[in-house]
Design a protein around this motif. Structure first.
Motif, PDB file in Angstrom:
ATOM      1  N   GLU A  12       0.691  -1.240  -0.032  1.00  0.00           N
ATOM      2  CA  GLU A  12      -0.005  -0.019  -0.119  1.00  0.00           C
ATOM      3  C   GLU A  12       0.691   1.260  -0.061  1.00  0.00           C
ATOM      4  O   GLU A  12       0.635   2.129  -0.733  1.00  0.00           O
ATOM      5  CB  GLU A  12      -0.932  -0.051   0.934  1.00  0.00           C
ATOM      6  CG  GLU A  12      -2.061  -1.076   1.204  1.00  0.00           C
ATOM      7  CD  GLU A  12      -2.851  -1.170   2.504  1.00  0.00           C
ATOM      8  OE1 GLU A  12      -2.405  -0.620   3.381  1.00  0.00           O
ATOM      9  OE2 GLU A  12      -3.912  -1.664   2.378  1.00  0.00           O
ATOM     10  N   ILE A  15       2.323   1.808  -3.511  1.00  0.00           N
ATOM     11  CA  ILE A  15       1.306   1.977  -4.459  1.00  0.00           C
ATOM     12  C   ILE A  15       1.133   3.728  -4.058  1.00  0.00           C
ATOM     13  O   ILE A  15       0.874   4.381  -5.288  1.00  0.00           O
ATOM     14  CB  ILE A  15       0.042   1.432  -4.129  1.00  0.00           C
ATOM     15  CG1 ILE A  15       0.175  -0.052  -4.604  1.00  0.00           C
ATOM     16  CG2 ILE A  15      -1.368   2.018  -4.849  1.00  0.00           C
ATOM     17  CD1 ILE A  15      -1.153  -1.048  -4.388  1.00  0.00           C
ATOM     18  N   SER A  19       1.668   6.743  -6.922  1.00  0.00           N
ATOM     19  CA  SER A  19       0.670   7.796  -6.941  1.00  0.00           C
ATOM     20  C   SER A  19       0.972   9.030  -6.926  1.00  0.00           C
ATOM     21  O   SER A  19       0.876  10.006  -7.849  1.00  0.00           O
ATOM     22  CB  SER A  19      -0.777   7.372  -6.197  1.00  0.00           C
ATOM     23  OG  SER A  19      -1.167   6.252  -6.633  1.00  0.00           O
ATOM     24  N   THR A  71      -2.465  -2.433  -7.502  1.00  0.00           N
ATOM     25  CA  THR A  71      -3.787  -2.195  -6.783  1.00  0.00           C
ATOM     26  C   THR A  71      -4.663  -3.443  -6.808  1.00  0.00           C
ATOM     27  O   THR A  71      -5.136  -4.181  -6.031  1.00  0.00           O
ATOM     28  CB  THR A  71      -4.604  -1.117  -7.106  1.00  0.00           C
ATOM     29  OG1 THR A  71      -3.912   0.323  -6.835  1.00  0.00           O
ATOM     30  CG2 THR A  71      -6.034  -0.963  -6.494  1.00  0.00           C
ATOM     31  N   ASP A  72      -4.494  -4.050  -8.024  1.00  0.00           N
ATOM     32  CA  ASP A  72      -5.459  -5.424  -8.184  1.00  0.00           C
ATOM     33  C   ASP A  72      -4.804  -6.481  -7.551  1.00  0.00           C
ATOM     34  O   ASP A  72      -5.443  -7.322  -6.982  1.00  0.00           O
ATOM     35  CB  ASP A  72      -5.394  -5.492 -10.002  1.00  0.00           C
ATOM     36  CG  ASP A  72      -6.265  -4.871 -10.726  1.00  0.00           C
ATOM     37  OD1 ASP A  72      -7.256  -4.020 -10.002  1.00  0.00           O
ATOM     38  OD2 ASP A  72      -6.179  -4.474 -11.824  1.00  0.00           O
ATOM     39  N   LYS A  74      -2.794  -6.453  -4.742  1.00  0.00           N
ATOM     40  CA  LYS A  74      -3.439  -6.242  -3.515  1.00  0.00           C
ATOM     41  C   LYS A  74      -4.673  -6.834  -3.170  1.00  0.00           C
ATOM     42  O   LYS A  74      -4.998  -7.444  -2.193  1.00  0.00           O
ATOM     43  CB  LYS A  74      -3.125  -4.469  -3.026  1.00  0.00           C
ATOM     44  CG  LYS A  74      -3.656  -4.377  -1.525  1.00  0.00           C
ATOM     45  CD  LYS A  74      -3.456  -3.025  -1.205  1.00  0.00           C
ATOM     46  CE  LYS A  74      -4.952  -3.139  -0.833  1.00  0.00           C
ATOM     47  NZ  LYS A  74      -5.503  -1.726  -0.783  1.00  0.00           N
TER      48      LYS A  74
END
Length: 89
Positions: A12, A15, A19, A71-72, A74
């Motif tokens: 996280e 990610i 971003s 994200t997918d 995770k």
């Protein structure tokens, strides 16, 4: 069956950093120089401007796709973990 050891918190964080990096890249201004004249040097300057614009677009797309991918990943890891926990109950 093999065990997948994944640190969801670290994933996280990474990610989030990707971003942030995408946002930083989007804020970079790549403007075409309005150089007037003719000749090979002017043509090269315009070509370099176009390449920098293309590179910026490609990097932003790469970051966007990487964020979506992880994200997918995770979400899949969390779902697999929840499903495994349900089987143990």
């Amino acid at each position: 069956m093999a065990t997948i050891n994944a640190n969801i918190t670290a994933l996280e964080e990474k990610i989030g950093r990707l971003s942030e990096l995408k946002t930083e890249c989007e804020a970079i201004s790549v403007e075409t120089n309005e150089v007037v004249g003719s000749g090979m040097s002017i043509d090269v300057i315009h070509a370099v401007d176009a390449e920098y614009t293309a590179i910026k677009t490609a990097v932003i797309t790469l970051l966007d796709n990487t964020v979506a991918f992880f994200t997918d990943v995770k979400a899949s890891l969390v779902e697999a973990d929840e499903n495994a926990a349900k089987k143990l109950d």
